[in-house]
Design an enzyme around this catalytic site. Sequence first.
Site, PDB file in Angstrom:
ATOM      1  N   ASN A  50     -28.332  54.333  17.334  1.00 23.72           N
ATOM      2  CA  ASN A  50     -27.091  54.585  18.071  1.00 23.72           C
ATOM      3  C   ASN A  50     -26.050  55.383  17.285  1.00 23.72           C
ATOM      4  OD1 ASN A  50     -26.748  52.376  16.412  1.00 23.72           O
ATOM      5  ND2 ASN A  50     -25.543  51.207  17.890  1.00 23.72           N
TER       6      ASN A  50
ATOM      7  N   PRO B 238     -34.425  56.792   8.897  1.00 19.15           N
ATOM      8  CA  PRO B 238     -33.739  56.731  10.188  1.00 19.15           C
ATOM      9  C   PRO B 238     -34.648  56.113  11.248  1.00 19.15           C
ATOM     10  CG  PRO B 238     -33.972  59.018   9.402  1.00 19.15           C
ATOM     11  CD  PRO B 238     -34.858  58.164   8.557  1.00 19.15           C
TER      12      PRO B 238
ATOM     13  N   GLU C 170     -27.408  44.127   9.572  1.00 15.14           N
ATOM     14  CA  GLU C 170     -26.448  44.329  10.663  1.00 15.14           C
ATOM     15  C   GLU C 170     -27.249  44.328  11.948  1.00 15.14           C
ATOM     16  OE1 GLU C 170     -23.413  44.216  10.266  1.00 15.14           O
ATOM     17  OE2 GLU C 170     -23.012  44.853   8.210  1.00 15.14           O
TER      18      GLU C 170
ATOM     19  N   CYS D 166     -23.550  47.789  18.972  1.00 15.35           N
ATOM     20  CA  CYS D 166     -23.953  46.409  18.664  1.00 15.35           C
ATOM     21  C   CYS D 166     -22.828  45.408  18.843  1.00 15.35           C
ATOM     22  CB  CYS D 166     -24.470  46.346  17.251  1.00 15.35           C
ATOM     23  SG  CYS D 166     -23.313  47.077  16.098  1.00 15.35           S
TER      24      CYS D 166
ATOM     25  N   LYS E 179     -24.169  33.963  12.168  1.00 13.06           N
ATOM     26  CA  LYS E 179     -25.301  33.436  12.947  1.00 13.06           C
ATOM     27  C   LYS E 179     -26.432  34.481  12.999  1.00 13.06           C
ATOM     28  CE  LYS E 179     -22.632  31.690  16.480  1.00 13.06           C
ATOM     29  NZ  LYS E 179     -22.351  30.825  17.635  1.00 13.06           N
TER      30      LYS E 179
ATOM     31  N   GLU F  61     -20.744  45.317   5.745  1.00 13.84           N
ATOM     32  CA  GLU F  61     -20.662  46.724   5.404  1.00 13.84           C
ATOM     33  C   GLU F  61     -19.186  47.110   5.366  1.00 13.84           C
ATOM     34  OE1 GLU F  61     -23.765  48.514   8.242  1.00 13.84           O
ATOM     35  OE2 GLU F  61     -24.508  48.969   6.221  1.00 13.84           O
TER      36      GLU F  61
HETATM   37  P1  NDP Z   1     -35.005  48.110  15.845  1.00 14.95           P
HETATM   38  O1  NDP Z   1     -34.803  46.784  15.237  1.00 14.95           O
HETATM   39  O2  NDP Z   1     -36.120  48.316  16.757  1.00 14.95           O
HETATM   40  O3  NDP Z   1     -35.168  49.192  14.696  1.00 14.95           O
HETATM   41  C1  NDP Z   1     -34.244  49.314  13.629  1.00 14.95           C
HETATM   42  C2  NDP Z   1     -34.886  50.104  12.502  1.00 14.95           C
HETATM   43  O4  NDP Z   1     -35.870  49.313  11.855  1.00 14.95           O
HETATM   44  C3  NDP Z   1     -35.615  51.354  12.982  1.00 14.95           C
HETATM   45  O5  NDP Z   1     -35.448  52.372  12.017  1.00 14.95           O
HETATM   46  C4  NDP Z   1     -37.034  50.874  13.070  1.00 14.95           C
HETATM   47  O6  NDP Z   1     -37.945  51.913  13.035  1.00 14.95           O
HETATM   48  C5  NDP Z   1     -37.109  49.996  11.844  1.00 14.95           C
HETATM   49  N1  NDP Z   1     -38.178  49.005  11.858  1.00 14.95           N
HETATM   50  C6  NDP Z   1     -38.848  48.487  12.908  1.00 14.95           C
HETATM   51  N2  NDP Z   1     -39.745  47.560  12.492  1.00 14.95           N
HETATM   52  C7  NDP Z   1     -39.624  47.477  11.149  1.00 14.95           C
HETATM   53  C8  NDP Z   1     -40.261  46.700  10.132  1.00 14.95           C
HETATM   54  N3  NDP Z   1     -41.213  45.805  10.413  1.00 14.95           N
HETATM   55  N4  NDP Z   1     -39.890  46.882   8.844  1.00 14.95           N
HETATM   56  C9  NDP Z   1     -38.915  47.763   8.526  1.00 14.95           C
HETATM   57  N5  NDP Z   1     -38.284  48.540   9.443  1.00 14.95           N
HETATM   58  C10 NDP Z   1     -38.624  48.401  10.734  1.00 14.95           C
HETATM   59  O7  NDP Z   1     -33.619  48.486  16.507  1.00 14.95           O
HETATM   60  P2  NDP Z   1     -33.232  49.768  17.353  1.00 14.95           P
HETATM   61  O8  NDP Z   1     -33.412  51.018  16.552  1.00 14.95           O
HETATM   62  O9  NDP Z   1     -33.921  49.638  18.654  1.00 14.95           O
HETATM   63  O10 NDP Z   1     -31.664  49.576  17.480  1.00 14.95           O
HETATM   64  C11 NDP Z   1     -31.092  48.739  18.408  1.00 14.95           C
HETATM   65  C12 NDP Z   1     -30.749  47.412  17.796  1.00 14.95           C
HETATM   66  O11 NDP Z   1     -29.955  47.582  16.642  1.00 14.95           O
HETATM   67  C13 NDP Z   1     -29.964  46.576  18.747  1.00 14.95           C
HETATM   68  O12 NDP Z   1     -30.541  45.302  18.858  1.00 14.95           O
HETATM   69  C14 NDP Z   1     -28.589  46.469  18.118  1.00 14.95           C
HETATM   70  O13 NDP Z   1     -27.968  45.285  18.349  1.00 14.95           O
HETATM   71  C15 NDP Z   1     -28.844  46.693  16.677  1.00 14.95           C
HETATM   72  N6  NDP Z   1     -27.694  47.349  16.076  1.00 14.95           N
HETATM   73  C16 NDP Z   1     -26.880  46.612  15.252  1.00 14.95           C
HETATM   74  C17 NDP Z   1     -25.770  47.174  14.692  1.00 14.95           C
HETATM   75  C18 NDP Z   1     -24.899  46.409  13.763  1.00 14.95           C
HETATM   76  O14 NDP Z   1     -24.176  46.999  12.990  1.00 14.95           O
HETATM   77  N7  NDP Z   1     -24.898  45.102  13.769  1.00 14.95           N
HETATM   78  C19 NDP Z   1     -25.406  48.565  14.974  1.00 14.95           C
HETATM   79  C20 NDP Z   1     -26.345  49.235  15.809  1.00 14.95           C
HETATM   80  C21 NDP Z   1     -27.443  48.635  16.336  1.00 14.95           C
HETATM   81  P3  NDP Z   1     -38.349  52.634  14.427  1.00 14.95           P
HETATM   82  O15 NDP Z   1     -37.207  52.570  15.372  1.00 14.95           O
HETATM   83  O16 NDP Z   1     -38.614  53.990  13.984  1.00 14.95           O
HETATM   84  O17 NDP Z   1     -39.508  51.838  14.934  1.00 14.95           O
END
Ligand code: NDP
Length: 485
Positions: A154, A178, A251, A285, A452, A459
């Site tokens: 995002n 990324p 996060e 998020c 939680k 950050e």
């Molecule tokens: P994902 O959890 O699917 O992916 C996050 C990242 O982790 C991606 O780069 C993904 O790769 C990677 N990843 C996936 N599986 C693994 C693994 N087993 N080991 C290491 N890395 C892995 O989230 P999204 O990208 O779909 O993002 C949306 C989510 O992120 C939402 O649930 C949102 O709440 C959260 N979010 C939280 C924020 C915060 O600051 N708290 C801010 C923004 C989003 P790939 O996508 O390439 O598979």
Amino acid sequence: MTPSAQPAASHFIDGAPAEDTCGAQIDCIYPATGEKIASVHAATPAIIEQALAAAVRAGADWAAMTGTERGRILRRAADLMRARNHDLSVLETLDTGKPYSETSVADATSAADALEYFGGLAGSLTGEHIQLGQDWVYTRREPLGVCVGIGAWNYPTQIACWKAAPALACGNTMVFKPSETTPLGALKVAEILTEAGAPPGVFNVVQGRGDVGAALVGDPRVAKVSLTGSVATGRRVASLAAEGMKHVTLELGGKSPLLVFDDADLEDAVSGAILGNFYSSGQVCSNGARVFVQSGIRAAFLDRLAERLKGVVMGDPLDPSVNFGPMVSERQMEIVLGFIAQGKTEGARLIAGGGRADRPGYFVQPTVFAGVTDEMTIAREEIFGPVLSVLEFATEAEAVRRANATPYGLAAGVFTRDLTRAHRVAAAFQAGTCYINTYNLAPVEAPFGGTKLSGVGRENSKAAIDHYSQLKSVYVAMGRVEAPF
Ligand code: NDP
């Protein structure tokens, strides 16, 4: 015809673009049209090895520089980002589909803020001196080593800098992966840091899916992992990191509450709800997706919200007059449409939107449900799309209890003109990032993160320094050593 956004190479390692076409191809799709605008290759084991080896090699010299020298490079990178804001914002729009009206003020600019802020702090990082009679202890604030950053889709540029800036300021090096959905922004961050003077290997980018992330997290050379992503991924990353006793910052997601009391400024409360649900088409998020509105103001709130939604301008996100973009991907659109269908089935009252927009690309209409109850799926699960749920409440105690009745704890907000109630409610919220009479601001000066299931660590702000450095204590004896025999 959408402009091409093809990068010079898929990865950025040791100060230069790097490629290995043996890696699986990942296509970048412009979400506003569904057109392919670029493609990259996932990192192969050879690429992962190159990136980690480069980060290890660069570590000692980078850590040996003074904080002021490291900070100067980060601040120069911030200036370059600001100077190139237009081009970076266009790229971010192509990568994510978010409208240029947002990316030009919220993405490269907030990334530059992080580089500038931590660049400024780098020269003043210190340990402390603890007097113990004649003897004394001093602490050295030392880097952790190689850090891995893993980003969500995002805020690709912002997330890369929220992780890189404090990590580099503390003298660490980084390998950043990324999201496969948005691979482009982080490559620009790497180019800019290098141009600003970051030595080769200090900040590296490798592309790939979760398996690449997992390979990085599991590598014994890695000291710390910072993930922005879902709770499910957070669990996997944390448990893999725990095997190597690595530091983690997580996060993760949320289902944050936004409380609107009868005495709130109606216009501001509606603005807060809009910022907390429709900015970035709801793909934020910390969104205040459960809007609890007190009974006395509920009807006026819904009327005004419906009126304000007439200001939504959907269209090509590159057009500066557009203020509402598509979902990042077809998959995310399908997920959000699924939640909307569930909201209808479970009996929530549809006030606005409620489906896919009648245009190309992955657009979902800004959607408002009223009459939502705590048990409904749309009130419990993170949707990550433009779906606002209005729930009604009668008393403060009831609102706080229901607001906290969630496994998440990322953010929470309250709109009221009652000063003591505002602070009482903020204190009672079980959330890491709270707002009084505003919503969803994330300045670099303030800690950001969740409680939680929403995560671990913080950050931004000075708090991030503790998550990217470790203290060594050194006991200094000034007298003779006494031993029992
Ligand atoms: P994902 O959890 O699917 O992916 C996050 C990242 O982790 C991606 O780069 C993904 O790769 C990677 N990843 C996936 N599986 C693994 C693994 N087993 N080991 C290491 N890395 C892995 O989230 P999204 O990208 O779909 O993002 C949306 C989510 O992120 C939402 O649930 C949102 O709440 C959260 N979010 C939280 C924020 C915060 O600051 N708290 C801010 C923004 C989003 P790939 O996508 O390439 O598979």
